[in-house]
Design a protein around this motif. Structure first.
Motif, PDB file in Angstrom:
ATOM      1  N   MET A 110       0.837  -1.197   0.000  1.00 29.67           N
ATOM      2  CA  MET A 110       0.000   0.000   0.000  1.00 29.67           C
ATOM      3  C   MET A 110       0.874   1.250   0.000  1.00 29.67           C
ATOM      4  N   ARG A 111       0.514   2.214  -0.823  1.00 26.93           N
ATOM      5  CA  ARG A 111       1.252   3.474  -0.846  1.00 26.93           C
ATOM      6  C   ARG A 111       1.151   4.143   0.516  1.00 26.93           C
ATOM      7  N   VAL A 112       2.241   4.785   0.940  1.00 26.57           N
ATOM      8  CA  VAL A 112       2.311   5.256   2.318  1.00 26.57           C
ATOM      9  C   VAL A 112       1.298   6.362   2.619  1.00 26.57           C
ATOM     10  N   GLY A 113       0.991   7.190   1.623  1.00 25.54           N
ATOM     11  CA  GLY A 113      -0.005   8.224   1.851  1.00 25.54           C
ATOM     12  C   GLY A 113      -1.359   7.623   2.204  1.00 25.54           C
ATOM     13  N   LYS A 114      -1.747   6.586   1.500  1.00 30.30           N
ATOM     14  CA  LYS A 114      -3.021   5.920   1.777  1.00 30.30           C
ATOM     15  C   LYS A 114      -3.012   5.293   3.158  1.00 30.30           C
ATOM     16  N   GLY A 149      -7.326  13.434   3.170  1.00 28.86           N
ATOM     17  CA  GLY A 149      -6.263  13.870   2.274  1.00 28.86           C
ATOM     18  C   GLY A 149      -5.580  15.125   2.765  1.00 28.86           C
ATOM     19  N   LEU A 150      -6.372  16.079   3.232  1.00 27.95           N
ATOM     20  CA  LEU A 150      -5.813  17.340   3.727  1.00 27.95           C
ATOM     21  C   LEU A 150      -4.979  17.106   4.978  1.00 27.95           C
ATOM     22  N   VAL A 151      -5.498  16.282   5.902  1.00 24.67           N
ATOM     23  CA  VAL A 151      -4.770  15.991   7.140  1.00 24.67           C
ATOM     24  C   VAL A 151      -3.443  15.309   6.824  1.00 24.67           C
TER      25      VAL A 151
END
Length: 307
Positions: free
Chosen positions: A106-110, A122-124
Motif C-alpha cells: 500500500m502506498r504510504v499516503g493511503k 487527504g488534507l490531514v
C-alpha cells in the motif's frame, strides 16, 4: 493527573517442556509505571528486561498463551480487553520498532489517511507530511522506496493523525544516523509539548535523557527505579538504585565501567531482589524477599538500602 497507571503488572507465558509438561514462565513481575499528558517517559533497560512486553500488554496484543495480572488503568478506567480493542490505534497508538509494520503493498499516503479520525483525510495527511518535511510525491511511494528516516517519519505521522492521547514509541531510532535520531526524537518531544503523553522505549539512555521528563529503569522484568531525567547526570550520585547507577556509568562518556554477571533469564530468576547476585551492596536481607516499590527523593525505587 496520570493518563496511564500500571501497578503490580505481571505477565507470564504457558509453555510446553519435555514430555508435553506445561510450565509457566514469568517474564514481567510487579512492574509499575505511570505517565501524564505532556510528559515524555523513557523506559530504559537491556534487551529482555520487559520493555516491549509492557507496550504489548498495554495495547492488548500479547499472544494467547500469556497470563496477565495486576492493574492497568487508562484515563482512570481499567484497561479491559474490550476497552483495549476500542482504544488501540485511536487513543493509544504504537510507533513500532520495525518499519516492516508498514504495509508493503500500500502506498504510504493511503496508509496514513486510513488512520485519520477527523477532518478531510487527504488534507490531514498532506499537512502532517509537510510538518515532517515529507515531499508531496512521498504519499505515492511504497515503503520499499523510502529511506530509513523517511519511513520513521511516516510511522510517526500515522500516530499523529490518529489523534492519540498516548503514543508508545518502541525503539524508534535503531539504524538511523545522528541527525535522523535527533530529528525523530524531536518529533516526540513536540508531541508531548502539545499535550500528548509519550512513552519512549529505548536501550539508549544517553539519548533518552535529552528529551525525557522522567525515566523508568527496567531490570529482569520489573521497574527498579523511576526518576526525573535530570538525576541521570555526572557520576550518578542522584540515582537511587545500584543498577541505575551501573547502567549510567557503563556509558563510554561516563567511564565505560562494567559490572560482573548478566541479567537472569525469566526461567531462572534469583530469590529476593532480582539484582542482588550482581550487586556489590547486597546482603543476606536482599535475597530474602523482593523489595517493595517506595518513594525516595521524589522518585520510585526497589532497594531496601536506597536513601
Amino acid at each position: 493527573m496520570t493518563i496511564l497507571d500500571v501497578k503490580d503488572l505481571s505477565v507470564s507465558f504457558i509453555q510446553y517442556a519435555a514430555g508435553l509438561r506445561q510450565q509457566e514462565v514469568k517474564v514481567i513481575t510487579s512492574l509499575n509505571v505511570a505517565i501524564s499528558p505532556g510528559e515524555v517517559l523513557a523506559v530504559v533497560g537491556s534487551s529482555g528486561s520487559g520493555k516491549s512486553l509492557l507496550a504489548h500488554a498495554i495495547l492488548g496484543i500479547l499472544p494467547v498463551n500469556a497470563r496477565v495480572t495486576g492493574s492497568m488503568r487508562f484515563d482512570g478506567k481499567e484497561l479491559t480487553p474490550a476497552r483495549q480493542a476500542k482504544l488501540r490505534g485511536r487513543d493509544i497508538a504504537l510507533v513500532p520498532q520495525s518499519v516492516n509494520f508498514l504495509d508493503p503493498l500500500m502506498r504510504v499516503g493511503k496508509q496514513v489517511r486510513t488512520g485519520v479520525r477527523g477532518g478531510d483525510p487527504g488534507l490531514v495527511q498532506r499537512e502532517v507530511f509537510s510538518r515532517y518535511h515529507l515531499s508531496e510525491h512521498v504519499d505515492r511511494l511504497f515503503p520499499f522506496q523510502l529511506s530509513g528516516g523517511m519511513a520513521r517519519r511516516v510511522l510517526v505521522s500515522t500516530a499523529i493523525v490518529s489523534g492519540a492521547r498516548l503514543v508508545i514509541a518502541d525503539e524508534p531510532t535503531p539504524g538511523l544516523d545522528e541527525a535522523a535520531v535527533k530529528e525523530t526524537l524531536g518529533f516526540f518531544r513536540q508531541m508531548a509539548d502539545e499535550g500528548c503523553a509519550v512513552m519512549l522505549i529505548t536501550h539508549d539512555i544517553a539519548t533518552a535523557v535529552k528529551i525525557a521528563d522522567n525515566i523508568a529503569v527496567f531490570y529482569a522484568g520489573t521497574t527498579v527505579e523511576a526518576a526525573p531525567a535530570k538525576d541521570f547526570a555526572g557520576d550518578g550520585a542522584g540515582l537511587r538504585h545500584p543498577y541505575s547507577k551501573a547502567l549510567w556509568l557503563a556509558l563510554p562518556q561516563n567511564g565505560f565501567i562494567s559490572i560482573p554477571g548478566f541479567q537472569p533469564s525469566p526461567a531462572a530468576l534469583p530469590p529476593g531482589c532480582l539484582f542482588q547476585p550482581r550487586c556489590s551492596l547486597a546482603t543476606a536481607s536482599c535475597a530474602a524477599v523482593q523489595p517493595e516499590a517506595r518513594e525516595v527523593r521524589h522518585g520510585m525505587v526497589r532497594c531496601i538500602y536506597a536513601s
